[in-house]
Design an enzyme around this catalytic site. Structure first.
Site, PDB file in Angstrom:
ATOM      1  N   HIS A 182       4.148   0.720 -68.895  1.00 38.54           N
ATOM      2  CA  HIS A 182       3.179   0.782 -67.792  1.00 38.54           C
ATOM      3  C   HIS A 182       3.577   1.881 -66.800  1.00 38.54           C
ATOM      4  CE1 HIS A 182       0.373  -1.146 -64.809  1.00 38.54           C
ATOM      5  NE2 HIS A 182       1.193  -0.552 -63.961  1.00 38.54           N
ATOM      6  N   GLU A 183       4.806   1.844 -66.360  1.00 38.39           N
ATOM      7  CA  GLU A 183       5.259   2.835 -65.369  1.00 38.39           C
ATOM      8  C   GLU A 183       5.287   4.245 -65.978  1.00 38.39           C
ATOM      9  OE1 GLU A 183       5.292   1.918 -62.288  1.00 38.39           O
ATOM     10  OE2 GLU A 183       5.178  -0.219 -62.768  1.00 38.39           O
ATOM     11  N   HIS A 189       2.040   5.835 -65.280  1.00 34.25           N
ATOM     12  CA  HIS A 189       1.972   6.374 -63.900  1.00 34.25           C
ATOM     13  C   HIS A 189       2.743   7.687 -63.822  1.00 34.25           C
ATOM     14  CE1 HIS A 189      -0.028   3.094 -61.819  1.00 34.25           C
ATOM     15  NE2 HIS A 189       0.860   2.195 -62.210  1.00 34.25           N
ATOM     16  N   GLU A 245      -3.849   3.569 -61.981  1.00 36.83           N
ATOM     17  CA  GLU A 245      -3.696   2.329 -62.752  1.00 36.83           C
ATOM     18  C   GLU A 245      -4.387   2.452 -64.118  1.00 36.83           C
ATOM     19  OE1 GLU A 245      -1.596   0.233 -61.662  1.00 36.83           O
ATOM     20  OE2 GLU A 245      -1.941  -1.647 -62.745  1.00 36.83           O
TER      21      GLU A 245
HETATM   22 MG    MG Z   1       0.671  -0.026 -61.789  1.00 37.05          MG
END
Ligand code: MG
Length: 498
Positions: free
Chosen positions: A266-267, A270, A296
């Site tokens: 997830h990160e 980003h 996101e």
């Molecule tokens: Mg996030």
């Protein structure tokens, strides 16, 4: 990219502001990762002073008049327009909120975070109630200062996603609520539904887990370690100092290894946005992403369409096996199919951060309705626990046994953030649209380098040049929640057999 004389003057002055933000970002990152606990008060003081210096420098008369001058320029490149747009947003914030209000708010939220932690540890909402009440009062006040058309909550939403309004968020949730409820109902009543999975309680070796995380990142990004690194913190996050120095963190719970791994992926999503922002945008206000929804959409894209995919699981299966201690999981539990059902389980749960792709949005709806209701004065902080529990019951059929698993679970409110949560759901839905764009072009997501190039070309290179709406226009897209609904329906009807 940048040619206009006024813009060039603005960018030249901005470099000092950038240097201050850069320094604050490092101090924040260090605070969350390696700082000894007792350093907190000096760090808080330093960060507070840096933000006051930044505000003063931002409000420098010459700079402000340059900004107003730039506002009137007709002929600008998209990047120049982006610079002006982003800086005018900050200016509005600094000009409309009185400086003692900003300071009071800063002080209130610094203390509130400590009080929230204590309340959460002691499982007692009463401890936090007064602070939370003040935080919502100050947010209401901020909305009045900032101005709004329909609802004061609009002014707060706009702080996190430019132009987002209560009614647009409401429309979005109205559209997804029943399809998700129907889907969840089909899943929980299917014969394949399971309430526990052995891998959730299987212990893992933390050192091996951290090696696996590194290996995964190296696989996804060949320059991992050179322009981007991974550390540990209480809650996973991404921060970016420059497009050659981006940091992510994850957490380790010593069981349920997917939590650590999926947080990393997830990160990574980003981080990639910032890493692939055009080098020409470095040290300008539009370097890296600022729309939380777009951000996101990137993290969820990697988490859901890469991290939870069969291809990814098959590739790393042997590594997963070696991380999990064999005494806590049997051989049969370590099959590709077992990992897949573990990574893609759907089950109503109390904590937002542990929620799956289907139930997650009910956690956000609940927070949106609560925030809006409090800001619009439809109910009071003293009703909060009761409202929370009754909405949990209505949406997910479960009720928290204590405040820590209920109203006290998130850090956001204690830090003053009201209006942030909806960007999580909107971003997740947008993530599915990127996936469908890539699929329509017959590109293979698992061809990671090619996928990264596609994302760079269509999203990342622009940094914050465009608003969410304009970025979608540029890609000939409109926000369309039915794409994610269709993906969820197809995926989970297959997995749960209905
Ligand atoms: Mg996030």
């Amino acid at each position: 990219m940048f040619k206009n004389k006024v813009i060039l003057q603005i960018l030249d002055y901005y470099k000092d502001l950038w240097a201050l933000s850069y320094t604050s970002a490092i101090a924040h990152w260090d605070l969350e990762t390696y700082m000894p606990q007792m350093g907190a008060s000096a760090r808080g003081e330093a960060l507070g002073r840096l933000s006051v210096i930044r505000q003063k420098m931002f409000l420098d008369q010459n700079f402000v008049s340059l900004l107003h001058k730039a506002e009137g320029i007709k002929q600008m490149t998209d990047q120049e327009r982006g610079v002006v747009r982003i800086l005018l947003r900050s200016l509005k914030y600094y000009e409309k909120l009185p400086s003692d209000f900003i300071e009071d708010f800063e002080r209130l939220t610094n203390t509130a975070t400590v009080i929230w932690r204590e309340a959460k540890e002691k499982n007692n909402f009463k401890i936090f109630e007064k602070s939370l009440s003040k935080i919502f009062d100050m947010n209401k006040q901020a909305a009045e200062y900032l101005g709004y058309e329909d609802s004061p909550y609009d002014a707060l939403l706009d702080q996190y996603e430019e132009g987002l309004t209560s009614s647009s968020v409401q429309n979005f949730f109205d559209g997804i609520k029943s399809p998700l409820q129907e889907l969840l109902n089909k899943i929980t009543t299917s014969s394949k539904y399971f309430k526990t999975h052995p891998l959730e309680t299987a212990k893992y070796d933390k050192h091996k887990m951290s090696e696996l995380n590194d290996k995964v990142l190296k696989y996804l990004w060949k320059d991992f370690g050179q322009n981007f690194r991974l550390d540990t913190s209480a809650h996973p996050f991404t921060t970016s100092f420059s497009n050659n120095d981006t940091r992510i963190t994850t957490w380790y719970h010593e069981q349920d290894f997917g939590r650590s791994l999926l947080a990393v992926i997830h990160e990574f999503g980003h981080a990639l946005y910032d890493l692939q922002s055009a080098p020409e945008l470095e040290m300008t206000p539009i370097g890296g992403g600022s729309s939380l929804v777009i951000h996101e959409s990137q993290s969820r894209f990697w988490e859901n369409f890469v991290g939870r995919s069969g291809e990814f699981i098959s590739h790393f299966k042997k590594d997963f096996d070696s991380v999990i201690s064999t005494s806590s999981a049997s051989r049969k539990q370590l099959s590709v199919g077992s990992y897949h059902s573990y990574f893609n389980k759907v089950r109503p749960s109390l904590l937002r951060v542990e929620a799956d792709e289907v139930t997650y949005h009910f956690h956000i709806m609940l927070r949106f309705e609560i925030e809006r209701g409090l800001i619009e004065g439809r109910f009071k902080i003293s009703d909060l626990r009761e409202v929370w529990n009754s909405k949990m019951k209505a949406y997910l059929g479960i009720v928290p046994k204590n405040d820590s698993e209920g109203v006290l679970q998130d850090i956001h409110w204690s830090g003053g953030a009201v209006g942030y949560f909806p960007t999580y759901s909107l971003g997740t839905f947008l993530g599915a649209q990127w996936e469908s764009q890539i699929k329509n072009l017959k590109l293979k997501i698992k061809n990671y380098e090619q996928t990264e190039q596609w994302l760079e070309k269509h999203i990342h290179q622009y940094g914050s040049t465009y608003t969410l709406e304009d970025l979608l226009k540029k890609n000939e897209m409109t926000f369309n929640p039915s794409v994610n609904l269709k993906y969820l329906e197809e995926k989970y009807s297959g997995l749960y057999g209905f």
